[in-house]
Design an enzyme around this catalytic site. Structure first.
Site, mmCIF file in Angstrom:
data_model
loop_
_atom_site.group_PDB
_atom_site.id
_atom_site.type_symbol
_atom_site.label_atom_id
_atom_site.label_comp_id
_atom_site.label_asym_id
_atom_site.label_seq_id
_atom_site.Cartn_x
_atom_site.Cartn_y
_atom_site.Cartn_z
ATOM 1 N N ASP A 41 0.465 -0.839 0.160
ATOM 2 C CA ASP A 41 -0.148 0.244 0.004
ATOM 3 C C ASP A 41 1.159 1.483 -0.272
ATOM 4 O O ASP A 41 0.869 2.032 0.941
ATOM 5 C CB ASP A 41 -1.252 0.094 1.279
ATOM 6 C CG ASP A 41 -1.720 -1.070 1.537
ATOM 7 O OD1 ASP A 41 -1.909 -1.791 -0.071
ATOM 8 O OD2 ASP A 41 -2.897 -0.940 1.799
ATOM 9 N N CYS A 60 -2.104 -2.911 7.784
ATOM 10 C CA CYS A 60 -2.058 -3.638 6.331
ATOM 11 C C CYS A 60 -0.283 -4.137 6.535
ATOM 12 O O CYS A 60 -0.880 -5.645 5.848
ATOM 13 C CB CYS A 60 -2.351 -2.940 5.206
ATOM 14 S SG CYS A 60 -3.513 -2.001 5.202
ATOM 15 N N LYS A 106 -7.070 -4.414 -3.622
ATOM 16 C CA LYS A 106 -7.769 -5.426 -1.592
ATOM 17 C C LYS A 106 -9.275 -4.051 -1.787
ATOM 18 O O LYS A 106 -8.814 -3.343 -1.875
ATOM 19 C CB LYS A 106 -7.347 -6.146 -0.588
ATOM 20 C CG LYS A 106 -6.236 -4.673 -0.321
ATOM 21 C CD LYS A 106 -5.251 -5.245 0.383
ATOM 22 C CE LYS A 106 -4.056 -4.433 1.386
ATOM 23 N NZ LYS A 106 -4.713 -3.122 2.228
HETATM 24 C C1 VGL Z 1 -4.617 0.586 6.071
HETATM 25 C C2 VGL Z 1 -5.993 1.663 7.287
HETATM 26 C C3 VGL Z 1 -6.945 1.313 6.670
HETATM 27 C C4 VGL Z 1 -3.228 0.494 5.012
HETATM 28 C C5 VGL Z 1 -5.558 0.591 4.460
HETATM 29 O O1 VGL Z 1 -2.886 0.540 4.190
HETATM 30 O O2 VGL Z 1 -2.576 0.386 6.669
HETATM 31 N N1 VGL Z 1 -4.790 1.024 7.172
HETATM 32 N N2 VGL Z 1 -7.092 1.068 5.392
#
Ligand code: VGL
Ligand code: ZN
Length: 201
Positions: free
Chosen positions: A8, A151, A106
């Site tokens: 991410d 994540c 995702k």
């Molecule tokens: C994430 C919170 C919500 C992350 C993704 O990538 O850590 N955190 N969605």
């Protein structure tokens, strides 16, 4: 065979983004530098519809970071982030993605959130990442990216559960919340995950 997973590395998790991780941009040069050590590099991408149930804006009277519920599970409600097709959802242009062979998206189902790159939070749906890695002969996974306490941590726990040796590259990740990260670190270590730094690669 080992693989590096870039979790991410998207504008919304970087300084100036909707769910910015403090100093999140500092990991990008590290991730760029270490990729040459790996025969396989893949990435994950948080990829939500604007109707996503993890967004506080989709729950009456709720503010970002309040607790709520999604699909019968407790859920931290987030600011709108990584909305499909928007700038905040793009992988940072500062990240070298030339070596990235596949990107696993995702969080696409509005009714379920997915912190892990392998499964949604309720383990109802697989992203196919474990089968992909196994199909490529991967036995050992190295992780970096954002956010460490969400994540990255959940991807680490699932990697261990899926039978991969797991190495988390500490200087290639940053948390949203330091205390939460310390707790997640303990449980990753307890389950056999290793913490290393990029200098040890
Ligand atoms: C994430 C919170 C919500 C992350 C993704 O990538 O850590 N955190 N969605
Ligand atoms: Zn998300």
């Amino acid at each position: 065979m080992k693989a590096l997973i870039l979790v991410d590395v998207q504008y919304d998790f970087l300084p100036g983004g909707a769910l910015a991780v403090p100093n999140g941009d500092q990991i990008i040069p590290v991730l760029n530098q270490i990729q040459e050590k790996f025969p396989l590099v893949v990435a994950t991408q948080d990829w939500h519809p604007s109707s996503h149930g993890s967004f506080a804006s989709n729950h009456d009277g709720k503010q970002p970071f309040d607790k709520g519920e999604l699909a019968g599970m407790e859920q931290i409600l987030w600011p709108d982030h990584c909305v499909q097709g928007q700038k905040g959802a793009e992988l940072s242009k500062a990240l070298n993605t030339l070596k990235v062979e596949a990107i696993f998206r995702k969080g696409t189902d509005p009714e379920i959130d997915s912190y892990s790159g392998f499964f949604d939070n309720g383990k109802k749906k697989s992203t196919g990442l474990a089968d992909y890695l196994k199909g490529r002969g991967v036995e050992e996974v190295y992780l970096g990216g954002l956010a460490a306490d969400f994540c990255v941590a959940f991807t680490a726990l699932d990697a261990i559960e899926q039978g991969f040796r797991l190495n988390l590259i500490e200087d290639a990740t940053r948390p949203i919340d330091e205390d939460g990260w310390e707790k997640m670190k303990s449980s990753i270590k307890e389950k056999g995950g290793k913490f290393i730094t990029s200098a040890n690669l």
